[in-house]
Write an enzyme that holds these catalytic residues in place. Structure first.
Site, short mmCIF file in Angstrom:
data_model
loop_
_atom_site.label_atom_id
_atom_site.label_comp_id
_atom_site.label_asym_id
_atom_site.label_seq_id
_atom_site.Cartn_x
_atom_site.Cartn_y
_atom_site.Cartn_z
N SER A 124 0.81 -1.22 0.00
CA SER A 124 0.00 0.00 0.00
C SER A 124 0.84 1.27 0.00
CB SER A 124 -0.87 -0.02 1.26
OG SER A 124 -1.38 1.26 1.53
N GLU A 126 0.19 3.60 1.77
CA GLU A 126 0.26 4.05 3.17
C GLU A 126 1.66 3.81 3.76
OE1 GLU A 126 -2.16 5.47 5.68
OE2 GLU A 126 -2.52 6.21 3.67
N TYR A 148 -1.48 0.46 10.69
CA TYR A 148 -1.76 -0.22 9.40
C TYR A 148 -0.57 -0.05 8.45
CZ TYR A 148 -3.60 -0.88 4.68
OH TYR A 148 -3.77 -1.29 3.37
#
Ligand code: NDP
Ligand code: GDR
Length: 323
Positions: A124, A126, A148
């Site tokens: 991801s 992120e 996360y």
């Protein structure tokens, strides 16, 4: 003989699009699902009878090895994760178990049970978090900003490590935000488009939101699952950024969504601190030049079209009394 694929997270947004894509390509598709007291596999209801579902859980390593032995897949797509960023602050340990260690459990199962498998890990944007470079590429260092993001960085590194240590065909797709009418209701795009539809239908008159200044690189999930598949068809395993190379604010998302139904967002939207995160990712914009060059992949849906597609789908759903 038809190729066989095993998808973890088949009941999620990406799992449903990927299953469709692989079925179209003639694959035999197997999906891993978690047992629940009520089986609501809405996103794959239309694929009933076409995909084979098996119970299993990323937390249960034996279930993974058993599934690999049973289904004998050529390709494994590990899409299962605790994928909602705010939840990762409430349940950081569980997020680490699913989203980080779950990857190792699957890689270990592959290594011991079916090492010839081609493995895709759902990494991801992120991981870039507080970005150290603009735009972000495969070489941009990580600086995750949530449990996360930290868990996904672990998943990325362990995938690369198993490739290098055990010569597994393991790839990490660094995908930027991707959305669709099948997006979960808590993610910002779908939260906005669904609530716009409810407001337009007179079912509510306010929409509480978090940080409207955050910028994201949003694409269409249908395009992104195609990039996943392409990564596993290469001669050599490698990692790829998948993005649209455009960034937009949450405010632009809100403006376009309300304008689609003829409404002015300023009359409905207000900031609620409950939706503001302890640490924010302010700006994401990906450079997918490598995916374009090596995979021949390009996004087909741009931001405004994506938002309008989602608003239109939610208008129909709300009209029909559905979610
Ligand atoms: P969703 O949240 O829609 O789906 C997550 C899936 O994971 C669901 O099928 C869920 O099952 C399953 N799952 C969760 N925990 C477990 C577990 N312990 N064992 C087995 N299955 C589990 O995510 P998306 O489809 O949006 O994303 C797919 C993957 O890609 C995720 O890993 C996500 O983190 C990652 N990703 C997503 C991006 C995006 O913008 N969508 C961008 C980059 C990465 P259930 O239905 O039972 O809850
Ligand atoms: P993100 O997606 O955290 O980028 O992770 P999300 O849609 O939740 O948030 C995007 C941005 O919008 C801001 N925001 C709000 N977000 C939500 N959910 N609700 C709100 O009310 C709201 N108001 C403003 C957020 O602060 C954030 O900046 C998604 C997930 O799919 C991950 O699994 C995936 O890895 C990344 O995308 C890439």
């Amino acid at each position: 003989m038809a190729k066989r694929a095993l998808i973890t997270g088949i009941t999620g947004q990406d799992g449903s699009y990927l299953a469709e894509l692989l079925l179209k390509k003639g694959y035999e598709v197997h999906g891993m699902v978690r047992r629940s007291s009520e089986e609501k596999f809405e996103r794959i209801a239309h694929l009933q009878g076409k995909v084979t579902l098996h119970q299993g859980d990323l937390l249960d390593q034996f279930s993974l090895a058993a599934l690999l032995s049973l289904t004998q897949p050529d390709e494994v797509y590990n899409l299962a994760a605790q994928s909602f960023v705010p939840t990762s602050w409430n349940q950081p340990v569980l997020t680490g178990e699913f989203t980080a260690l779950g990857v190792t459990k699957m890689l270990e199962a592959i290594r011991h049970t079916r090492p010839q498998v081609r493995f895709y890990q759902a990494s991801s944007s992120e991981m870039f978090g507080k970005v150290l470079e603009v735009p972000q590429t495969e070489d941009t260092p990580f600086y995750p900003r949530s449990p996360y993001g930290v868990a996904k960085a672990y998943g990325h590194h362990i995938t690369v490590n198993y490739r290098e240590s055990f010569k597994l065909f393991a790839v990490s797709g660094i995908l930027f935000n991707h959305e669709s009418p099948r997006r979960g209701l808590e993610f910002v795009t779908r939260k906005v488009t669904y609530n716009v539809a409810r407001i337009k239908h007179g079912l509510q008159d306010k929409l509480p939101m978090g940080n409207l200044d955050a910028k994201r690189d949003w694409g269409f999930a249908g395009d992104y699952v195609d990039a996943m598949w392409r990564m596993l068809q290469q001669d050599e395993p490698d990692d790829y950024v998948v993005s649209t190379n455009e960034t937009h604010t949450v405010k632009e998302l809100v403006e376009i969504a309300f304008a689609r139904v003829g409404l002015d967002y300023t009359k409905y939207v207000f900031t609620d601190p409950a939706f503001v995160r302890p640490a924010e990712v302010d700006l994401l914009i990906g450079d997918a030049a490598k995916a374009k060059k090596k995979l021949g992949w390009e996004p087909t849906v741009r931001f405004k079209e994506l938002v309008e597609m989602m608003v239109d789908a939610d208008m129909e759903r709300v009209k029909a009394g559905q979610r």
